[in-house]
Every structure is written in C-alpha cells, then in structure tokens.
Motif scaffolding. Structure first.
Motif, PDB file in Angstrom:
ATOM      1  N   ILE A 129       0.837  -1.211   0.000  1.00 58.34           N
ATOM      2  CA  ILE A 129       0.000   0.000   0.000  1.00 58.34           C
ATOM      3  C   ILE A 129       0.870   1.259   0.000  1.00 58.34           C
ATOM      4  O   ILE A 129       0.607   2.216  -0.742  1.00 58.34           O
ATOM      5  CB  ILE A 129      -0.959  -0.012   1.212  1.00 58.34           C
ATOM      6  CG1 ILE A 129      -1.984  -1.140   1.057  1.00 58.34           C
ATOM      7  CG2 ILE A 129      -1.662   1.333   1.358  1.00 58.34           C
ATOM      8  CD1 ILE A 129      -2.881  -1.331   2.262  1.00 58.34           C
ATOM      9  N   VAL A 130       1.937   1.256   0.810  1.00 57.22           N
ATOM     10  CA  VAL A 130       2.878   2.383   0.828  1.00 57.22           C
ATOM     11  C   VAL A 130       3.514   2.573  -0.544  1.00 57.22           C
ATOM     12  O   VAL A 130       3.642   3.695  -1.048  1.00 57.22           O
ATOM     13  CB  VAL A 130       3.963   2.159   1.902  1.00 57.22           C
ATOM     14  CG1 VAL A 130       5.075   3.203   1.767  1.00 57.22           C
ATOM     15  CG2 VAL A 130       3.358   2.215   3.296  1.00 57.22           C
ATOM     16  N   CYS A 131       3.890   1.467  -1.167  1.00 55.53           N
ATOM     17  CA  CYS A 131       4.531   1.511  -2.489  1.00 55.53           C
ATOM     18  C   CYS A 131       3.609   2.128  -3.538  1.00 55.53           C
ATOM     19  O   CYS A 131       4.012   3.034  -4.275  1.00 55.53           O
ATOM     20  CB  CYS A 131       4.940   0.094  -2.901  1.00 55.53           C
ATOM     21  SG  CYS A 131       5.655  -0.021  -4.561  1.00 55.53           S
ATOM     22  N   VAL A 132       2.368   1.665  -3.609  1.00 62.62           N
ATOM     23  CA  VAL A 132       1.442   2.125  -4.650  1.00 62.62           C
ATOM     24  C   VAL A 132       1.023   3.578  -4.423  1.00 62.62           C
ATOM     25  O   VAL A 132       0.985   4.383  -5.366  1.00 62.62           O
ATOM     26  CB  VAL A 132       0.215   1.201  -4.729  1.00 62.62           C
ATOM     27  CG1 VAL A 132      -0.783   1.727  -5.758  1.00 62.62           C
ATOM     28  CG2 VAL A 132       0.625  -0.217  -5.104  1.00 62.62           C
ATOM     29  N   THR A 133       0.707   3.952  -3.180  1.00 62.95           N
ATOM     30  CA  THR A 133       0.274   5.332  -2.914  1.00 62.95           C
ATOM     31  C   THR A 133       1.397   6.337  -3.190  1.00 62.95           C
ATOM     32  O   THR A 133       1.156   7.419  -3.734  1.00 62.95           O
ATOM     33  CB  THR A 133      -0.208   5.481  -1.455  1.00 62.95           C
ATOM     34  OG1 THR A 133       0.783   4.956  -0.565  1.00 62.95           O
ATOM     35  CG2 THR A 133      -1.515   4.731  -1.239  1.00 62.95           C
ATOM     36  N   THR A 134       2.614   5.973  -2.821  1.00 61.51           N
ATOM     37  CA  THR A 134       3.748   6.861  -3.106  1.00 61.51           C
ATOM     38  C   THR A 134       3.968   7.002  -4.607  1.00 61.51           C
ATOM     39  O   THR A 134       4.275   8.098  -5.105  1.00 61.51           O
ATOM     40  CB  THR A 134       5.033   6.321  -2.448  1.00 61.51           C
ATOM     41  OG1 THR A 134       4.811   6.147  -1.049  1.00 61.51           O
ATOM     42  CG2 THR A 134       6.199   7.274  -2.655  1.00 61.51           C
TER      43      THR A 134
ATOM     44  N   PHE B 176       1.410   9.458  -6.052  1.00 63.88           N
ATOM     45  CA  PHE B 176       1.816  10.836  -5.762  1.00 63.88           C
ATOM     46  C   PHE B 176       2.977  11.255  -6.668  1.00 63.88           C
ATOM     47  O   PHE B 176       2.985  12.368  -7.225  1.00 63.88           O
ATOM     48  CB  PHE B 176       2.214  10.959  -4.286  1.00 63.88           C
ATOM     49  CG  PHE B 176       2.811  12.291  -3.927  1.00 63.88           C
ATOM     50  CD1 PHE B 176       2.017  13.420  -3.812  1.00 63.88           C
ATOM     51  CD2 PHE B 176       4.181  12.409  -3.721  1.00 63.88           C
ATOM     52  CE1 PHE B 176       2.576  14.661  -3.494  1.00 63.88           C
ATOM     53  CE2 PHE B 176       4.744  13.639  -3.402  1.00 63.88           C
ATOM     54  CZ  PHE B 176       3.939  14.768  -3.281  1.00 63.88           C
ATOM     55  N   ALA B 177       3.965  10.373  -6.832  1.00 61.25           N
ATOM     56  CA  ALA B 177       5.130  10.684  -7.656  1.00 61.25           C
ATOM     57  C   ALA B 177       4.752  10.875  -9.121  1.00 61.25           C
ATOM     58  O   ALA B 177       5.356  11.681  -9.829  1.00 61.25           O
ATOM     59  CB  ALA B 177       6.168   9.573  -7.527  1.00 61.25           C
ATOM     60  N   THR B 178       3.745  10.143  -9.579  1.00 59.70           N
ATOM     61  CA  THR B 178       3.292  10.281 -10.961  1.00 59.70           C
ATOM     62  C   THR B 178       2.682  11.659 -11.196  1.00 59.70           C
ATOM     63  O   THR B 178       2.899  12.285 -12.249  1.00 59.70           O
ATOM     64  CB  THR B 178       2.269   9.186 -11.314  1.00 59.70           C
ATOM     65  OG1 THR B 178       2.868   7.903 -11.087  1.00 59.70           O
ATOM     66  CG2 THR B 178       1.836   9.272 -12.763  1.00 59.70           C
TER      67      THR B 178
ATOM     68  N   ILE C   7      12.921  14.693 -12.193  1.00 60.21           N
ATOM     69  CA  ILE C   7      13.912  13.892 -11.467  1.00 60.21           C
ATOM     70  C   ILE C   7      13.398  13.536 -10.074  1.00 60.21           C
ATOM     71  O   ILE C   7      13.537  12.390  -9.611  1.00 60.21           O
ATOM     72  CB  ILE C   7      15.253  14.656 -11.378  1.00 60.21           C
ATOM     73  CG1 ILE C   7      15.865  14.806 -12.778  1.00 60.21           C
ATOM     74  CG2 ILE C   7      16.224  13.945 -10.442  1.00 60.21           C
ATOM     75  CD1 ILE C   7      17.113  15.670 -12.820  1.00 60.21           C
ATOM     76  N   LEU C   8      12.744  14.489  -9.404  1.00 66.00           N
ATOM     77  CA  LEU C   8      12.184  14.238  -8.068  1.00 66.00           C
ATOM     78  C   LEU C   8      11.099  13.167  -8.126  1.00 66.00           C
ATOM     79  O   LEU C   8      11.061  12.246  -7.291  1.00 66.00           O
ATOM     80  CB  LEU C   8      11.620  15.534  -7.489  1.00 66.00           C
ATOM     81  CG  LEU C   8      10.874  15.405  -6.148  1.00 66.00           C
ATOM     82  CD1 LEU C   8      11.816  14.906  -5.061  1.00 66.00           C
ATOM     83  CD2 LEU C   8      10.241  16.738  -5.753  1.00 66.00           C
TER      84      LEU C   8
ATOM     85  N   THR D 256       9.373   7.492  -7.010  1.00 64.29           N
ATOM     86  CA  THR D 256       8.902   6.185  -7.490  1.00 64.29           C
ATOM     87  C   THR D 256       9.949   5.114  -7.247  1.00 64.29           C
ATOM     88  O   THR D 256       9.641   4.002  -6.807  1.00 64.29           O
ATOM     89  CB  THR D 256       8.570   6.249  -8.985  1.00 64.29           C
ATOM     90  OG1 THR D 256       7.647   7.312  -9.230  1.00 64.29           O
ATOM     91  CG2 THR D 256       7.946   4.946  -9.468  1.00 64.29           C
ATOM     92  N   ALA D 257      11.206   5.462  -7.530  1.00 67.55           N
ATOM     93  CA  ALA D 257      12.295   4.499  -7.355  1.00 67.55           C
ATOM     94  C   ALA D 257      12.530   4.178  -5.887  1.00 67.55           C
ATOM     95  O   ALA D 257      12.949   3.064  -5.546  1.00 67.55           O
ATOM     96  CB  ALA D 257      13.572   5.048  -7.980  1.00 67.55           C
ATOM     97  N   LEU D 258      12.261   5.143  -4.994  1.00 64.90           N
ATOM     98  CA  LEU D 258      12.493   4.940  -3.572  1.00 64.90           C
ATOM     99  C   LEU D 258      11.656   3.789  -3.016  1.00 64.90           C
ATOM    100  O   LEU D 258      12.107   3.045  -2.143  1.00 64.90           O
ATOM    101  CB  LEU D 258      12.177   6.235  -2.819  1.00 64.90           C
ATOM    102  CG  LEU D 258      12.568   6.290  -1.341  1.00 64.90           C
ATOM    103  CD1 LEU D 258      14.084   6.288  -1.188  1.00 64.90           C
ATOM    104  CD2 LEU D 258      11.977   7.532  -0.680  1.00 64.90           C
ATOM    105  N   VAL D 259      10.432   3.629  -3.532  1.00 71.05           N
ATOM    106  CA  VAL D 259       9.552   2.570  -3.021  1.00 71.05           C
ATOM    107  C   VAL D 259       9.541   1.342  -3.930  1.00 71.05           C
ATOM    108  O   VAL D 259       8.885   0.344  -3.610  1.00 71.05           O
ATOM    109  CB  VAL D 259       8.109   3.096  -2.841  1.00 71.05           C
ATOM    110  CG1 VAL D 259       8.051   4.151  -1.753  1.00 71.05           C
ATOM    111  CG2 VAL D 259       7.554   3.652  -4.150  1.00 71.05           C
ATOM    112  N   SER D 260      10.264   1.409  -5.044  1.00 68.17           N
ATOM    113  CA  SER D 260      10.309   0.258  -5.941  1.00 68.17           C
ATOM    114  C   SER D 260      10.914  -0.989  -5.288  1.00 68.17           C
ATOM    115  O   SER D 260      10.376  -2.092  -5.446  1.00 68.17           O
ATOM    116  CB  SER D 260      11.083   0.623  -7.219  1.00 68.17           C
ATOM    117  OG  SER D 260      11.154  -0.477  -8.095  1.00 68.17           O
ATOM    118  N   PRO D 261      12.028  -0.893  -4.522  1.00 66.88           N
ATOM    119  CA  PRO D 261      12.544  -2.089  -3.845  1.00 66.88           C
ATOM    120  C   PRO D 261      11.565  -2.682  -2.840  1.00 66.88           C
ATOM    121  O   PRO D 261      11.535  -3.900  -2.644  1.00 66.88           O
ATOM    122  CB  PRO D 261      13.807  -1.580  -3.137  1.00 66.88           C
ATOM    123  CG  PRO D 261      14.184  -0.344  -3.860  1.00 66.88           C
ATOM    124  CD  PRO D 261      12.905   0.264  -4.325  1.00 66.88           C
ATOM    125  N   LEU D 262      10.766  -1.831  -2.210  1.00 69.91           N
ATOM    126  CA  LEU D 262       9.757  -2.312  -1.273  1.00 69.91           C
ATOM    127  C   LEU D 262       8.738  -3.189  -1.989  1.00 69.91           C
ATOM    128  O   LEU D 262       8.357  -4.259  -1.501  1.00 69.91           O
ATOM    129  CB  LEU D 262       9.064  -1.121  -0.603  1.00 69.91           C
ATOM    130  CG  LEU D 262       7.944  -1.440   0.381  1.00 69.91           C
ATOM    131  CD1 LEU D 262       8.462  -2.265   1.546  1.00 69.91           C
ATOM    132  CD2 LEU D 262       7.314  -0.135   0.898  1.00 69.91           C
TER     133      LEU D 262
END
Length: 500
Positions: free
Chosen positions: A93-98, A101-103, A119-120, A125-131
């Motif tokens: 849920i954290v991954c998808v919601t973030t 927002f990033a989109t 870039i931000l 998006t990349a920050l939560v991709s590993p999660l």
C-alpha cells in the motif's frame, strides 16, 4: 491444473504487474520516447536560462534516467524496516500510494517544464520500488505451495518484461510518444486499480503467525491463497514452531558482514547480479544506441520494443526449464553466451556506425545480436539472478540479504548506466566490452569456483556445499547454534549445525 492453482497464479501475475509497472513502464517508455525527452530537457534548460548545448542536455538526460537507480539504493535499505515490521500488505500500500503521488509530480513537471521535478518524481517512485519487489518475492514464497514455487517466482521477471513492452509500445511516436505528459497521465489508471487490488488481498499467513501470532487471521489468509484443506492447520502449526524457533534474534545488516557464510552468499549473489548490468543501458537507451549505430529512427523504436517482447517470451520459456536443469550450469552457460553476444553487438554496431558500405548487413547483424542477447538474458540470467541470494541463506536472512544485494546492485547500475552514454559518445559501442564484458568474465570465474548447486536441495545442503567450496575461508566458522530443519509438516530444532 486445479482451479485453485490457476487462481493463485493469477493473483501472483496481478501482483507482479503491480510491482513491475512503475519500474518497467517508467524506464522503458523514456527509451522509445527518447526524442521527446531530449526536446523537453532542451526546452526546460532554455526557459530556466541554462545553456542548452549537447553536453549539458546529455548530463541532464543521464541524471533523469539514472536518478532511478540511486534512489533505489536508499529504498532498499528502508525495505526491511517496513516489510518486516508492518507487513507485506502495508508495504504494498505504501509503495502504490507513493507511486501515485510521484506520478502527479512528474506530470505537472512536464506541463510546466521543470526538469528537477521530473527527477524528483522518478526518484520518489524508485524509492519505493525495492519495497514492492521485496513484497512480491515474500508474497510468492510465503503463500505458494512448494510444487509451483519455482514457476511462480519466474512471474516476477515475466511481469517486468511485460510492463517494459507496454511502456515501449506506448512510448512510440505513433502511439503516445509525442506527448510525455499524456504518457505519464495514462499510467495513473492502472495505479489506482492496483491500489484497490492490494487493499483487498490479505496479509501473508506466515507473517500473521510469526510476527503477529494471529492464527485465526493466518488460517483465513491461507484459505484465501491456497483454498480450504485439512493440511492448512498443519501448515499453521509449522509456522508457529518456526516463530518460536526464530524469535531469539532478528536478522540485521551487521550479520551479513560478521558471518562468513552470509558474506560468501552476498559475494556470490553480487557476482551473479553483475552479469545483468549490461541489460539496463539497453533497457533505457537502446533506441539512442541504435540510432547512433546508423539505424533509422522508426526501425530503432520497433527493434527496442521487439527486444522487450522477445525478453518476455524468453522468460515464459525459461520458467519451463528452470526446474529441469542444473541452475549452476545454466548460470555459467548463459553468462558466457550473453557476453559473447554483447561483444558481437558492440562489434557490429561499431562497423555499422563507422564503416561506409553500400551493404546494410552490419546493421542487421547488430539488430540480431541485440535480440539474441535479450533471449539469453530473459531465459535465464534475468530471473535466475534474483533467486541466488534467497536460496543461499535461511528464511530469517532472506529479506535482509535481498535488500542489501538490491542496494549494492543498484549502485553498480547507477555507476555503469550513468557512464554508458558519455563513454558511448567517446568510444562508441566498444565501451560495452571494457565496461561490462571484462568484469563479467571475472565474475563468471568466481561463480565457477564457488557457486553451489541449488536445484532440488535444502538450505542446509546448499550451505554445506558452499562451505565445502570455500572451506579455506570457513575454517573458523562455528556450527554450534540451533537451526531449523524443514521436514514434511514438521519443523524441528536441532543443534548439529548453524545455518542461522
């Protein structure tokens, strides 16, 4: 195949699409839409008063593409804190919601010509991709029956390839490549659908028992994923015994440094992951590389998309052979093959761009080498590279070692991918040889000497073989603490060897 198995595979396919959509779609769509990205950066620099020469544009373009891999490093370090503490479902849920927002951040950045905003947004998006990647792996491992676990794990790579194909097709000029803002806005539709899906699925039964000690919810979760069965109560009991055995201590990143068998597992995993580094410049910049090789724009875009289609189909075929042949031999064989094909691609690309000839066979040879490389990558190297770290360690260390390897791997991707385009401008396609092929050959030598066979073996047997192959470094390794042996419907604590 029973209906429950088909249903479970469908759930994994949906989770794989949810996990891989941000990374696959985002990175591949800017490949085929490379012209629009270049134009956006040039226009944005002019509006902000910066010089818009080719060197500055190339620098911003590299930063836009490679901020993804830098942000993933920090995301990988955060992953165990979220997935192990709050659960796999909360992690999703954290991954998808973030990502949603990033989109929006990326979309408005495109509308108002703000390259730093792009870039931000990509970095968030990349920050939560590993999660998301870790949650997908843990959902598959903690909910799938043993008989389909190998095939289910391949869905991770199949989903990634499919999302890359989707991104490349939509990024073509004839589709949505003429408007990056519309391309980003379209991605919100599947993201909102993904959020609805992950809210509905339950937490994994293993997490509910081991971390929450909630057997009732765990039984409901097990029935959701595997259907009602008399064996479910035995599985819940197994999870409970595992909880009591593992509650003595938690896995930490310090363990990966202080314990020899974990260090060796990391070395082997990183050597394997290093074989995949050459794929990422091709994923993001194959259209640009082919254009510089003298191949027409439209053909370059079609070939880049076709390469991802071939990779996805190869992953589907690879799922049918991964449990039939020695994984160690497959890794070494396809590692050598992929590097030979990469040398051929670099050689023919160099000929195509530098040698003036009335014949175009070098261009076709360049395209054929690229497509064949994608076959070798998708069939074995891509999917198998992520199996190595979890298979070489016990269950307790899997999330930790996955996150650590993910972080280091992305650091290597960021360094090599960032260097590829500038070096390509200087040395041409031959930069692939000294940037990727030479290090890969060294890694293959290490894998040949120390990699144990994992097919059809328990964790205990795998670690024993790893110790035997690296016995000089493991002479002082003490095997004196309790471990968990897995038997049919039973976990037993023994004191004969330490794998934890």
């Amino acid at each position: 195949m029973r209906w429950q198995t088909v249903r479970l595979i469908s759930i994994y396919a949906a989770l794989s699409a949810i996990t891989n959509f941000p990374s696959g779609f985002t990175n591949s769509s800017v490949n085929t839409a490379v012209g629009k990205l270049h134009k956006f950066i040039a226009t944005s620099l002019r509006k902000e008063g910066f010089p818009d020469d080719e060197g500055t544009i190339a620098l911003f373009q590299s930063a836009t593409l490679n901020c993804w891999f830098v942000a993933q490093i920090f995301g990988a370090m955060m992953t165990p804190m979220i997935s192990d503490k709050y659960g796999r479902k909360i992690g999703y849920i954290v991954c998808v919601t973030t990502t949603i927002f990033a989109t929006f951040v990326q979309y408005f950045s495109m509308c108002f010509y703000l390259p730093w905003g792009l870039i931000l947004g990509r970095s968030l998006t990349a920050l939560v991709s590993p999660l998301g990647d870790a949650c997908l792996l843990l959902y598959v491992q903690e909910t799938s029956p043993i008989e389909i676990r190998g095939m289910s794990s391949f869905l991770c790579e199949i989903g990634y390839g499919t999302m890359c194909v989707l991104g490349m097709v939509l990024g073509m000029k004839s589709v949505l490549g003429e408007s990056l803002s519309r391309l980003l806005l379209l991605s919100l539709i599947p993201l909102f659908a993904s959020l609805c899906f992950v809210i509905r699925i339950p937490e994994t039964p293993k997490f509910l028992v081991i971390m929450r000690n909630n057997r009732e919810k765990a039984l409901e979760s097990l029935e959701y994923f595997q259907g009602k069965s008399p064996e479910n109560k035995f599985l819940i009991e197994d999870y409970n015994v595992e909880r009591m055995t593992e509650k003595a201590s938690d896995s930490t990143f310090v363990d990966l440094i202080s314990k020899w068998h974990l260090r060796q597992a990391m070395r082997l995993a990183l050597a394997t992951l290093s074989l995949t580094l050459s794929f990422y410049p091709i994923l993001q910049s194959s259209t640009y590389i082919l254009l510089e090789s003298g191949i027409p724009d439209e053909v370059s875009q079609i070939c880049s998309t076709l390469a991802q289609v071939v990779l996805t189909l190869s992953s589907v075929f690879g799922a049918s052979i991964i449990d039939r042949f020695s994984r160690r031999k497959l890794l070494i064989l396809f590692g050598i093959l992929s590097n030979v094909l990469l040398v051929c691609f670099a050689f023919f690309s160099h000929l195509s761009s530098t040698v003036v000839s009335p014949y175009s066979w070098t261009k076709y040879a360049c395209l054929a080498s690229l497509l064949t490389y994608c076959i070798s990558f998708g069939m074995v190297l891509g999917p198998l590279s992520w199996f190595v770290a979890p298979e070489l360690v016990s269950q307790r260390h899997r999330c930790t070692i996955f996150s650590a390897c993910f972080a280091i791997h992305n650091l290597l991707i960021a360094l090599t991918d960032f260097a590829t385009i500038p070096l390509f401008r200087i040395f041409g396609s031959m930069c692939f040889v000294f940037l990727f092929v030479v290090p890969s050959m060294l890694c293959l030598c290490y894998i040949y000497l120390y990699m144990p066979e994992t097919l059809g073996k328990s964790t205990l047997e795998i670690i024993h073989e790893m110790l035997e192959r690296g016995k000089n470094g493991a002479e002082n390794f003490k095997l004196d603490t309790p471990t968990l042996k897995v038997r049919p419907r039973m976990f037993s604590s023994t004191t004969d060897i330490c794998v934890y």
